[in-house]
Design a protein around this motif. Structure first.
Motif, PDB file in Angstrom:
ATOM      1  N   LYS A 106      45.020  16.391  34.357  1.00  0.00           N
ATOM      2  CA  LYS A 106      43.723  16.582  33.732  1.00  0.00           C
ATOM      3  C   LYS A 106      43.288  18.037  33.894  1.00  0.00           C
ATOM      4  CE  LYS A 106      38.855  15.257  34.051  1.00  0.00           C
ATOM      5  NZ  LYS A 106      37.851  14.433  34.782  1.00  0.00           N
ATOM      6  N   ALA A 107      42.859  18.672  32.798  1.00  0.00           N
ATOM      7  CA  ALA A 107      42.412  20.062  32.860  1.00  0.00           C
ATOM      8  C   ALA A 107      41.100  20.137  33.645  1.00  0.00           C
ATOM      9  CB  ALA A 107      42.220  20.617  31.460  1.00  0.00           C
ATOM     10  N   LEU A 108      41.080  20.991  34.672  1.00  0.00           N
ATOM     11  CA  LEU A 108      39.900  21.164  35.523  1.00  0.00           C
ATOM     12  C   LEU A 108      39.153  22.452  35.219  1.00  0.00           C
ATOM     13  CD1 LEU A 108      41.615  20.190  38.907  1.00  0.00           C
ATOM     14  CD2 LEU A 108      40.192  18.714  37.456  1.00  0.00           C
ATOM     15  N   TRP A 109      39.865  23.444  34.747  1.00  0.00           N
ATOM     16  CA  TRP A 109      39.289  24.770  34.471  1.00  0.00           C
ATOM     17  C   TRP A 109      40.252  25.515  33.566  1.00  0.00           C
ATOM     18  CZ3 TRP A 109      41.308  29.636  35.153  1.00  0.00           C
ATOM     19  CH2 TRP A 109      40.425  30.717  35.036  1.00  0.00           C
ATOM     20  N   SER A 110      39.721  26.405  32.728  1.00  0.00           N
ATOM     21  CA  SER A 110      40.600  27.244  31.916  1.00  0.00           C
ATOM     22  C   SER A 110      39.908  28.540  31.546  1.00  0.00           C
ATOM     23  CB  SER A 110      41.053  26.515  30.643  1.00  0.00           C
ATOM     24  OG  SER A 110      40.081  26.629  29.621  1.00  0.00           O
ATOM     25  N   THR A 111      40.687  29.506  31.094  1.00  0.00           N
ATOM     26  CA  THR A 111      40.143  30.780  30.624  1.00  0.00           C
ATOM     27  C   THR A 111      39.665  30.688  29.187  1.00  0.00           C
ATOM     28  OG1 THR A 111      42.406  31.454  30.047  1.00  0.00           O
ATOM     29  CG2 THR A 111      41.525  32.221  32.175  1.00  0.00           C
ATOM     30  N   GLY A 112      39.966  29.602  28.493  1.00  0.00           N
ATOM     31  CA  GLY A 112      39.526  29.439  27.117  1.00  0.00           C
ATOM     32  C   GLY A 112      40.210  30.386  26.145  1.00  0.00           C
ATOM     33  N   THR A 113      41.488  30.696  26.411  1.00  0.00           N
ATOM     34  CA  THR A 113      42.216  31.678  25.588  1.00  0.00           C
ATOM     35  C   THR A 113      43.439  31.053  24.910  1.00  0.00           C
ATOM     36  OG1 THR A 113      43.333  32.391  27.636  1.00  0.00           O
ATOM     37  CG2 THR A 113      41.448  33.693  26.895  1.00  0.00           C
ATOM     38  N   ALA A 114      43.280  29.832  24.435  1.00  0.00           N
ATOM     39  CA  ALA A 114      44.415  29.083  23.894  1.00  0.00           C
ATOM     40  C   ALA A 114      44.910  29.571  22.531  1.00  0.00           C
ATOM     41  CB  ALA A 114      44.066  27.605  23.806  1.00  0.00           C
ATOM     42  N   THR A 115      44.286  30.596  21.976  1.00  0.00           N
ATOM     43  CA  THR A 115      44.723  31.102  20.672  1.00  0.00           C
ATOM     44  C   THR A 115      45.461  32.432  20.810  1.00  0.00           C
ATOM     45  OG1 THR A 115      42.574  32.172  20.336  1.00  0.00           O
ATOM     46  CG2 THR A 115      42.859  29.947  19.452  1.00  0.00           C
ATOM     47  N   ALA A 116      46.039  32.674  21.995  1.00  0.00           N
ATOM     48  CA  ALA A 116      46.730  33.948  22.246  1.00  0.00           C
ATOM     49  C   ALA A 116      48.110  33.708  22.836  1.00  0.00           C
ATOM     50  CB  ALA A 116      45.898  34.817  23.182  1.00  0.00           C
ATOM     51  N   PRO A 117      49.019  33.140  22.051  1.00  0.00           N
ATOM     52  CA  PRO A 117      50.367  32.858  22.582  1.00  0.00           C
ATOM     53  C   PRO A 117      51.041  34.115  23.125  1.00  0.00           C
ATOM     54  CG  PRO A 117      50.320  32.722  20.171  1.00  0.00           C
ATOM     55  CD  PRO A 117      48.902  32.781  20.623  1.00  0.00           C
ATOM     56  N   GLY A 118      51.680  33.953  24.278  1.00  0.00           N
ATOM     57  CA  GLY A 118      52.382  35.075  24.897  1.00  0.00           C
ATOM     58  C   GLY A 118      51.558  35.838  25.909  1.00  0.00           C
ATOM     59  N   ALA A 119      50.287  35.449  26.101  1.00  0.00           N
ATOM     60  CA  ALA A 119      49.428  36.143  27.055  1.00  0.00           C
ATOM     61  C   ALA A 119      49.899  35.893  28.483  1.00  0.00           C
ATOM     62  CB  ALA A 119      47.981  35.685  26.896  1.00  0.00           C
ATOM     63  N   SER A 120      49.564  36.814  29.386  1.00  0.00           N
ATOM     64  CA  SER A 120      49.942  36.677  30.791  1.00  0.00           C
ATOM     65  C   SER A 120      48.835  37.213  31.687  1.00  0.00           C
ATOM     66  CB  SER A 120      51.255  37.425  31.078  1.00  0.00           C
ATOM     67  OG  SER A 120      51.109  38.806  30.804  1.00  0.00           O
ATOM     68  N   LEU A 121      48.840  36.773  32.943  1.00  0.00           N
ATOM     69  CA  LEU A 121      47.818  37.160  33.919  1.00  0.00           C
ATOM     70  C   LEU A 121      48.363  38.249  34.834  1.00  0.00           C
ATOM     71  CD1 LEU A 121      44.951  36.348  35.039  1.00  0.00           C
ATOM     72  CD2 LEU A 121      46.204  34.991  36.737  1.00  0.00           C
ATOM     73  N   THR A 122      47.513  39.236  35.149  1.00  0.00           N
ATOM     74  CA  THR A 122      47.906  40.337  36.033  1.00  0.00           C
ATOM     75  C   THR A 122      46.912  40.472  37.180  1.00  0.00           C
ATOM     76  OG1 THR A 122      48.915  41.566  34.199  1.00  0.00           O
ATOM     77  CG2 THR A 122      48.355  42.817  36.174  1.00  0.00           C
ATOM     78  N   VAL A 123      47.432  40.593  38.400  1.00  0.00           N
ATOM     79  CA  VAL A 123      46.621  40.904  39.578  1.00  0.00           C
ATOM     80  C   VAL A 123      46.672  42.416  39.757  1.00  0.00           C
ATOM     81  CG1 VAL A 123      46.256  40.493  42.037  1.00  0.00           C
ATOM     82  CG2 VAL A 123      47.244  38.693  40.606  1.00  0.00           C
ATOM     83  N   GLN A 124      45.556  43.095  39.552  1.00  0.00           N
ATOM     84  CA  GLN A 124      45.547  44.553  39.490  1.00  0.00           C
ATOM     85  C   GLN A 124      45.173  45.208  40.826  1.00  0.00           C
ATOM     86  OE1 GLN A 124      44.446  44.982  34.734  1.00  0.00           O
ATOM     87  NE2 GLN A 124      42.954  45.680  36.225  1.00  0.00           N
ATOM     88  N   ASN A 125      45.548  46.479  40.962  1.00  0.00           N
ATOM     89  CA  ASN A 125      45.241  47.240  42.168  1.00  0.00           C
ATOM     90  C   ASN A 125      43.756  47.506  42.353  1.00  0.00           C
ATOM     91  OD1 ASN A 125      47.907  47.451  43.026  1.00  0.00           O
ATOM     92  ND2 ASN A 125      48.250  49.424  42.014  1.00  0.00           N
ATOM     93  N   ASP A 126      42.970  47.415  41.267  1.00  0.00           N
ATOM     94  CA  ASP A 126      41.529  47.685  41.359  1.00  0.00           C
ATOM     95  C   ASP A 126      40.724  46.452  41.756  1.00  0.00           C
ATOM     96  OD1 ASP A 126      41.711  46.176  39.063  1.00  0.00           O
ATOM     97  OD2 ASP A 126      40.737  47.645  37.757  1.00  0.00           O
ATOM     98  N   GLY A 127      41.406  45.364  42.071  1.00  0.00           N
ATOM     99  CA  GLY A 127      40.714  44.152  42.488  1.00  0.00           C
ATOM    100  C   GLY A 127      40.293  43.250  41.352  1.00  0.00           C
ATOM    101  N   ASN A 128      40.814  43.500  40.174  1.00  0.00           N
ATOM    102  CA  ASN A 128      40.482  42.652  39.040  1.00  0.00           C
ATOM    103  C   ASN A 128      41.648  41.751  38.684  1.00  0.00           C
ATOM    104  OD1 ASN A 128      38.701  41.688  37.158  1.00  0.00           O
ATOM    105  ND2 ASN A 128      38.859  43.398  35.749  1.00  0.00           N
ATOM    106  N   LEU A 129      41.312  40.596  38.151  1.00  0.00           N
ATOM    107  CA  LEU A 129      42.282  39.674  37.565  1.00  0.00           C
ATOM    108  C   LEU A 129      42.077  39.734  36.069  1.00  0.00           C
ATOM    109  CD1 LEU A 129      41.977  36.351  39.597  1.00  0.00           C
ATOM    110  CD2 LEU A 129      44.015  37.765  39.409  1.00  0.00           C
ATOM    111  N   VAL A 130      43.122  40.083  35.318  1.00  0.00           N
ATOM    112  CA  VAL A 130      42.968  40.233  33.870  1.00  0.00           C
ATOM    113  C   VAL A 130      44.063  39.473  33.149  1.00  0.00           C
ATOM    114  CG1 VAL A 130      42.749  41.852  31.950  1.00  0.00           C
ATOM    115  CG2 VAL A 130      41.984  42.538  34.228  1.00  0.00           C
ATOM    116  N   LEU A 131      43.670  38.748  32.117  1.00  0.00           N
ATOM    117  CA  LEU A 131      44.632  38.078  31.252  1.00  0.00           C
ATOM    118  C   LEU A 131      44.778  38.923  29.996  1.00  0.00           C
ATOM    119  CD1 LEU A 131      44.851  34.272  30.740  1.00  0.00           C
ATOM    120  CD2 LEU A 131      45.309  35.810  28.847  1.00  0.00           C
TER     121      LEU A 131
END
Length: 254
Positions: A106-131
């Motif tokens: 069951k989906a509990l949480w999402s970024t709501g970005t299901a229309t962007a095939p091929g996207a990926s998540l990055t943990v950055q050196n500046d303390g941000n999480l960016v998809l």
């Protein structure tokens, strides 16, 4: 009110409740991975992590079901608010959506970005999480809420909500002022500057307010008695509080 539309309830994916961060002990119980990316099709199971290249920030899928982000001092910076779901996993789907799913799928949480095939998540050196999209465009980040702020969600100093087409942001400034901006031009504000540390919250009674750091209200939309109401940042630059049924209750008239 300007350009207010009636919303269909299923048109948007709601964000999770306010973050619930686990203790430092929970963060320490995971197996640290050097990789800073979560790529299409990859999954984080309980105890698995991603870490920034400089080693200062850690994204951990915890045993309690919470996907949480920590700094090197083991201080919780962000989470999906999904604790209490043992066996949950985080999945970077092929359609571009990052989803936390329960053991029962069951989906509990999402970024709501299901229309962007091929996207990926990055943990950055500046303390941000960016998809990022496959073309390198930012689609989601931990410091921003996209288009909608739902019940019990907060905007801390420096955080913002961005319209779906990324043309407008509602920014909670460090000086305590809540400001609607378009290309660095202020369109509207709560006129609450001079209150460093103030934050904005979409209350569960339907009122959207700016509070001091001591939780004294400074400004509100006066839309209480509407449980389930949410704030929408529209692509026309208007900020609107809608009832749970999609009825407009307040607008910035921008």
């Amino acid at each position: 009110m300007k350009n207010i539309v009636m919303l269909a309830l299923g048109a948007f994916t709601a964000l999770a409740p306010a973050p619930v961060l686990a203790s430092a002990a929970s963060a320490a119980s995971v197996q640290v991975t050097v990789d800073s990316h979560l790529r299409p099709g990859e999954t984080l199971k309980a105890g698995q992590t991603r870490r920034s290249p400089n080693g200062q920030y850690l994204l951990a899928m915890q045993a309690d079901g919470n996907l949480a982000f920590y700094n090197s001092a083991k201080k919780g910076l962000w989470s999906t608010g999904t604790s209490g779901n043992r066996g949950a996993t985080a999945v970077m789907q092929y359609d571009g959506n990052l989803v936390v799913v329960s053991a029962g799928r069951k989906a509990l949480w999402s970024t709501g970005t299901a229309t962007a095939p091929g996207a990926s998540l990055t943990v950055q050196n500046d303390g941000n999480l960016v998809l990022y999209s496959k073309d390198g465009d930012p689609l989601w980040e931990r410091r921003a809420n996209f288009a909608r702020l739902t019940s019990n969600r907060m905007l801390e100093p420096g955080e913002y909500i961005r319209s779906a087409k990324r043309q407008y942001i509602l920014l909670m400034q460090n000086d305590g002022n809540l400001v609607m901006q378009h290309k660095n031009t202020a369109l509207w504000s709560s006129k609450t500057a001079g209150n460093a540390g103030a934050f904005a919250v979409m209350q569960n009674d339907g009122n959207f307010c700016v509070h001091t750091r001591d939780e004294k209200p400074l400004w509100c939309t006066k839309t209480s008695s509407n449980p389930g109401a949410f704030l929408q940042i529209q692509d026309d630059g208007n900020a609107v509080v809608y009832s749970a049924a999609g009825k407009p209750l307040w607008s910035s008239n921008t």
